[in-house]
Structure formats: structure tokens, C-alpha cells
Design an enzyme around this catalytic site. Structure first.
Site, PDB file in Angstrom:
ATOM      1  N   GLY A  82      32.084  65.444  28.398  1.00  0.00           N
ATOM      2  CA  GLY A  82      32.482  66.753  27.872  1.00  0.00           C
ATOM      3  C   GLY A  82      33.287  66.634  26.585  1.00  0.00           C
ATOM      4  O   GLY A  82      33.169  67.479  25.695  1.00  0.00           O
ATOM      5  N   THR A  83      34.101  65.604  26.481  1.00  0.00           N
ATOM      6  CA  THR A  83      34.935  65.443  25.289  1.00  0.00           C
ATOM      7  C   THR A  83      34.065  65.187  24.067  1.00  0.00           C
ATOM      8  O   THR A  83      34.192  65.870  23.035  1.00  0.00           O
ATOM      9  CB  THR A  83      35.925  64.276  25.492  1.00  0.00           C
ATOM     10  OG1 THR A  83      36.759  64.588  26.619  1.00  0.00           O
ATOM     11  CG2 THR A  83      36.777  64.035  24.270  1.00  0.00           C
ATOM     12  N   ASN A 132      40.122  75.111  33.159  1.00  0.00           N
ATOM     13  CA  ASN A 132      40.250  73.955  34.056  1.00  0.00           C
ATOM     14  C   ASN A 132      41.521  73.998  34.890  1.00  0.00           C
ATOM     15  O   ASN A 132      41.569  73.451  35.984  1.00  0.00           O
ATOM     16  CB  ASN A 132      40.199  72.644  33.264  1.00  0.00           C
ATOM     17  CG  ASN A 132      41.122  72.644  32.069  1.00  0.00           C
ATOM     18  OD1 ASN A 132      41.080  73.546  31.231  1.00  0.00           O
ATOM     19  ND2 ASN A 132      41.971  71.633  31.987  1.00  0.00           N
ATOM     20  N   GLN A 163      33.843  73.340  33.406  1.00  0.00           N
ATOM     21  CA  GLN A 163      34.225  73.718  34.775  1.00  0.00           C
ATOM     22  C   GLN A 163      33.286  74.783  35.357  1.00  0.00           C
ATOM     23  O   GLN A 163      33.467  75.198  36.493  1.00  0.00           O
ATOM     24  CB  GLN A 163      35.673  74.244  34.790  1.00  0.00           C
ATOM     25  CG  GLN A 163      36.702  73.225  34.327  1.00  0.00           C
ATOM     26  CD  GLN A 163      36.916  72.079  35.315  1.00  0.00           C
ATOM     27  OE1 GLN A 163      36.477  72.140  36.470  1.00  0.00           O
ATOM     28  NE2 GLN A 163      37.584  71.023  34.880  1.00  0.00           N
ATOM     29  N   SER A 198      29.902  68.501  31.422  1.00  0.00           N
ATOM     30  CA  SER A 198      30.190  67.115  31.799  1.00  0.00           C
ATOM     31  C   SER A 198      29.655  66.835  33.197  1.00  0.00           C
ATOM     32  O   SER A 198      29.821  67.663  34.104  1.00  0.00           O
ATOM     33  CB  SER A 198      31.706  66.928  31.766  1.00  0.00           C
ATOM     34  OG  SER A 198      32.060  65.658  32.228  1.00  0.00           O
ATOM     35  N   HIS A 214      30.619  64.612  35.497  1.00  0.00           N
ATOM     36  CA  HIS A 214      31.478  64.219  36.624  1.00  0.00           C
ATOM     37  C   HIS A 214      32.196  65.386  37.289  1.00  0.00           C
ATOM     38  O   HIS A 214      32.912  65.200  38.268  1.00  0.00           O
ATOM     39  CB  HIS A 214      32.453  63.099  36.219  1.00  0.00           C
ATOM     40  CG  HIS A 214      33.581  63.481  35.316  1.00  0.00           C
ATOM     41  ND1 HIS A 214      34.853  63.726  35.800  1.00  0.00           N
ATOM     42  CD2 HIS A 214      33.665  63.626  33.971  1.00  0.00           C
ATOM     43  CE1 HIS A 214      35.662  63.993  34.778  1.00  0.00           C
ATOM     44  NE2 HIS A 214      34.958  63.948  33.656  1.00  0.00           N
ATOM     45  N   THR A 273      22.021  54.049  21.763  1.00  0.00           N
ATOM     46  CA  THR A 273      21.152  53.945  22.947  1.00  0.00           C
ATOM     47  C   THR A 273      21.750  54.752  24.093  1.00  0.00           C
ATOM     48  O   THR A 273      22.938  54.635  24.398  1.00  0.00           O
ATOM     49  CB  THR A 273      21.011  52.465  23.367  1.00  0.00           C
ATOM     50  OG1 THR A 273      20.566  51.741  22.228  1.00  0.00           O
ATOM     51  CG2 THR A 273      20.044  52.301  24.521  1.00  0.00           C
ATOM     52  N   CYS A 298      44.551  64.756  32.421  1.00  0.00           N
ATOM     53  CA  CYS A 298      44.867  63.968  31.238  1.00  0.00           C
ATOM     54  C   CYS A 298      46.311  64.186  30.807  1.00  0.00           C
ATOM     55  O   CYS A 298      46.874  63.386  30.082  1.00  0.00           O
ATOM     56  CB  CYS A 298      43.902  64.271  30.099  1.00  0.00           C
ATOM     57  SG  CYS A 298      43.223  65.898  30.145  1.00  0.00           S
TER      58      CYS A 298
HETATM   59  N1  PLP Z   1      36.706  70.418  29.007  1.00  0.00           N
HETATM   60  C1  PLP Z   1      37.259  70.751  30.189  1.00  0.00           C
HETATM   61  C2  PLP Z   1      37.492  72.191  30.482  1.00  0.00           C
HETATM   62  C3  PLP Z   1      37.581  69.768  31.115  1.00  0.00           C
HETATM   63  O1  PLP Z   1      38.123  70.120  32.283  1.00  0.00           O
HETATM   64  C4  PLP Z   1      37.319  68.418  30.794  1.00  0.00           C
HETATM   65  C5  PLP Z   1      37.697  67.343  31.727  1.00  0.00           C
HETATM   66  O2  PLP Z   1      38.720  67.384  32.373  1.00  0.00           O
HETATM   67  C6  PLP Z   1      36.727  68.118  29.556  1.00  0.00           C
HETATM   68  C7  PLP Z   1      36.444  69.145  28.693  1.00  0.00           C
HETATM   69  C8  PLP Z   1      36.409  66.703  29.167  1.00  0.00           C
HETATM   70  O3  PLP Z   1      35.279  66.227  29.859  1.00  0.00           O
HETATM   71  P1  PLP Z   1      35.048  64.638  30.008  1.00  0.00           P
HETATM   72  O4  PLP Z   1      36.041  64.161  31.004  1.00  0.00           O
HETATM   73  O5  PLP Z   1      33.637  64.504  30.493  1.00  0.00           O
HETATM   74  O6  PLP Z   1      35.229  64.033  28.666  1.00  0.00           O
END
Ligand code: PLP
Length: 393
Positions: free
Chosen positions: A70-71, A156, A184, A204, A206, A242, A331
Site C-alpha cells: 500500500g505504501t 485505519n 482498509q 494492500s 496483507h 521483476t 507504524c
Molecule cells: N494506508 C493505510 C490506510 C494503511 O492502513 C496502511 C498500512 O497500515 C498502508 C496504507 C500501508 O500499506 P503497506 O503496509 O502495504 O505498505
């Protein structure tokens, strides 16, 4: 005993996900860009995952860019789109978002400043919902100077849902691109990208029982990006490198499982479970409040403020009793700083400092909730007024 109510931080990978990833690592480990059979087998895995993902979010396969999560997807969406917009329309130099966004978005937007952007924080109400009137006024006054807005679909930390369709309509009226961080949302609620006025959507793996290290950006047709990962022509030249075939294949399988689950009736059962949980917890502690409680929220999340208590300490105490919860975004944990999301909502610092996030998964059961409530009752009742005073020192 281990009870996990921290599914907004991450979710356990599904057995089926692990199985498909194992097959990719042991058998279909080729480079998907190779022209031989081994490469073609890996390519097939990748494209199957693209189809499963597209079915879940309601887009075409050609609109999907797989990323490392997601990042990275948010980095690419925001920086990649901003650079193209200013190159084509030099007057559009503003990038806007509310202060309740995830750091992946906030930091991407901050980085735009370095390439000439002016940044505007969009106003939110005390629930963290975008102030639509203020937003409309901003668009009327400055719409022609705005390149991009980024507004997350479901928060989140609080689960609060933004009126994303209306936000998208307003952006569209002013020729402003809209990115939504749907990390989310996707897999937990239905998503029909094709029917929505959203230009860029990120998610994302996970958070929906897939692996870490895989994510995706969905682009409306016609939106062009400047690539950030430079190198090969992968992902239609939008993300070089890749592909992580095993993780993406796991992501694809997770999407299929989520789509099956969304087809059933169990979302309302999840919401009922969360509602029962939160009303019991509120009754346990004088002055406890639900952050964002007056706004629509995603079914799996509740964020509760316990005034006078310290969230970081509660996380440890609960963990020792076998219950995993979070004191804000994962985080940010480890730091004693008050959550930026709650800060942007104007939550009283005493409440924000004692706020915990509980987040359910689709397989959370009544028994899990009962066991969690037992632990929470025990722990909270052990905090006498004296102890509360001591804890808030
Ligand atoms: N955006 C939101 C709202 C999230 O909750 C998160 C992860 O906690 C992310 C982005 C980042 O995703 P990733 O952990 O896959 O980099």
C-alpha cells in the site's frame, strides 16, 4: 491463549494463500518476463492474480499496477500523477488531503512540495469526516489550481468512512484528480471502481489475508503516471522491476476468498459483533468514548478512548493477558506521540492518549469477543481511580 483484535495492522495469511505462494516458490518460480515455459508459467500466475484482483475491485486488468504494498502504491499514485499533471497543466500546483490520512499519503504529498507543489490540508469534522461544504468552497475558489486530492476511503485508526463518491463527483466537476487510499476498505466492503468517480485507488494484500509485500494501484483509463521504480518495462511501463510473483499470486488468491466472503451475509454478522463488543466496553469504563462514533464506520473497527489511561501501557497489559490490540497505527506504535488522526479530529489529548483500536477479522467469532471482553473487564476494573491518576502521570 492468543486473541487477535489488531486486523487493521495486518491479518493472518489464509491457508489457501500460503498454499498458492508455496507452489509459486517451489514450482512456478520463473521470471514472468521470460519467453520460455518456466517464465510463461510464472506469467500465468501473475495474470491470474490480476484477474482475481480486478474482479474484486471492479476494474479491467489493464488498469492494475502491482506494487510492493500500500505504501509504494500511494507513493506512485500521488507523486507519479502529480508530476504528470504539472507537466501538462502547469497552473495545477496544489495537492490537498485531510490530516487524517495515513503516513504513506502524508509523506508522498510532502514529497510533492519538493517538486513544486503547494499543500493544502482539507478540513474534517470531529469524526474525521471531510467537511464537504468547506471542500466545495475550496474547489470553487482554487479548483483550477488543484492537481490532486487524496482522501482515504476508510480510516485505519477509527474505521470512519469518507463520502468518497460525493468527493469524487466534486473533484471531477473541477478537473481535479482524486486518489483514495482503500487499504482498509478493499476486501472488507464491496468496491466497484468502474462505477465510481475515483481516478487512482490503492490497496494492500496483507489487510485481506494475503501476504505482506504486495499491493496494487488501480488507474482510471486515461490517467497517466510518471513511473517511480525505473528499469524494465514491467506493469505496462508503470513500475519497473521483476514482479514478486509468489506474493502477488497470494494476493490474487486472497482476493478470491474476499470476493466469496463479500457475496455472503457475514458482513452484517461482523458489524453486529463489533457493535456488541463496543457497547460492552463503553459500559465498563466511566467516560469512555468512541472516536469517530457519530460517523459511518467500517464494520470491523472501533477506536475507544479511555480518559486518564495510557494507551501504550494498556497495549502491553492486554498483550501479557493474550489479547493483541493497538494504540493507534502500528507504524506509530513504540512512540508515545498522540495519534495524528485523532489530533486532526480535534480529540482531547487526554482521550487521545488513552485510545485503543480494536479491529476484527472476518473469522473473528462470538467466543473470541467474549474472551476479549473478559480480559478487558478484568484489566479495566483493576485500574482504580488512584491507579488511573498514577498512569496518567
Ligand atoms: N494506508 C493505510 C490506510 C494503511 O492502513 C496502511 C498500512 O497500515 C498502508 C496504507 C500501508 O500499506 P503497506 O503496509 O502495504 O505498505
Amino acid at each position: 491463549m492468543s486473541l487477535y483484535l489488531d486486523n487493521n495492522a495486518t491479518t493472518p495469511p489464509a491457508t489457501e494463500v500460503i498454499e498458492v505462494m508455496r507452489c509459486c516458490l517451489e514450482e512456478d518460480w520463473g521470471n514472468p518476463s521470460s519467453a520460455h515455459r518456466i517464465g510463461i508459467a510464472a506469467r500465468r500466475r501473475l495474470e491470474l492474480a490480476r484477474t482475481s484482483f480486478s474482479n474484486l475491485v471492479g476494474c479491467d486488468e489493464s488498469q492494475v499496477v502491482f506494487t510492493s504494498g500500500g505504501t509504494e502504491a500511494a507513493n506512485l499514485a500521488i507523486l507519479g500523477a502529480f508530476r504528470r499533471v504539472v507537466a501538462d497543466q502547469p497552473d495545477r500546483t496544489i495537492v490537498a488531503c485531510p490530516g487524517t490520512e495515513h503516513p504513506a499519503v502524508l509523506d508522498s504529498i510532502e514529497r510533492c512540495r519538493g517538486v513544486g507543489a503547494e499543500i493544502i490540508r482539507l478540513p474534517v469534522d470531529s469524526n474525521g469526516v471531510l467537511d464537504l461544504e468547506g471542500f466545495e468552497r475550496l474547489l470553487d475558489e482554487h479548483g483550477r489550481m488543484i492537481a490532486l486530492c487524496s482522501v482515504m476511503w476508510a480510516n485505519n485508526e477509527t474505521g470512519v468512512i469518507q463520502p468518497i463518491e460525493r468527493i469524487g463527483e466534486l473533484c471531477r466537476e473541477h478537473g481535479v484528480l482524486l486518489h483514495t487510499d482503500a487499504v482498509q476498505w478493499v476486501g472488507r466492503e464491496p468496491c466497484d471502481f468502474a462505477a465510481l468517480p475515483i481516478d487512482l485507488l490503492t490497496c494492500s494484500a496483507h489487510k485481506l489475508h494475503g501476504p505482506k509485500g504486495a499491493g496494487a494501484l488501480v488507474l482510471r483509463k486515461g490517467v497517466v503516471l510518471e513511473s517511480r521504480a525505473l528499469g524494465g518495462p514491467q506493469e505496462r511501463e508503470r513500475r519497473g522491476g521483476t514482479e514478486n510473483v509468489a506474493a502477488i499470486a497470494g494476493f490474487g488468491r486472497a482476493c478470491e476468498l474476499a470476493a466469496d466472503w463479500l457475496d455472503g451475509e457475514r458482513r452484517s454478522a461482523g458489524a453486529a459483533l463489533r457493535d456488541r463488543f463496543e457497547s460492552k466496553v463503553l459500559a465498563l469504563f466511566d467516560g469512555a468514548v468512541i472516536n469517530g462514533g457519530d460517523a459511518p464506520r467500517i464494520w470491523n473497527t472501533v477506536n475507544i478512548g479511555f480518559p486518564g489511561l495510557q494507551a501504550q501501557l494498556l497495549v502491553v497489559v492486554f498483550s501479557e493477558r493474550g489479547l493483541a490490540v493497538s494504540g493507534g497505527a502500528a507504524c506509530a506504535s513504540g512512540s508515545l506521540e498522540v495519534s495524528g488522526v485523532l489530533g486532526a479530529m480535534g480529540v482531547d489529548p487526554e482521550i487521545a492518549g488513552g485510545s485503543l483500536r480494536f479491529s476484527l477479522a472476518r473469522e473473528t467469532t462470538e467466543a473470541d469477543i467474549d474472551a476479549a471482553l473478559e480480559i478487558i473487564t478484568d484489566v479495566l476494573s483493576s485500574f482504580s481511580t488512584d491507579q488511573r491518576d498514577h498512569l496518567s502521570d
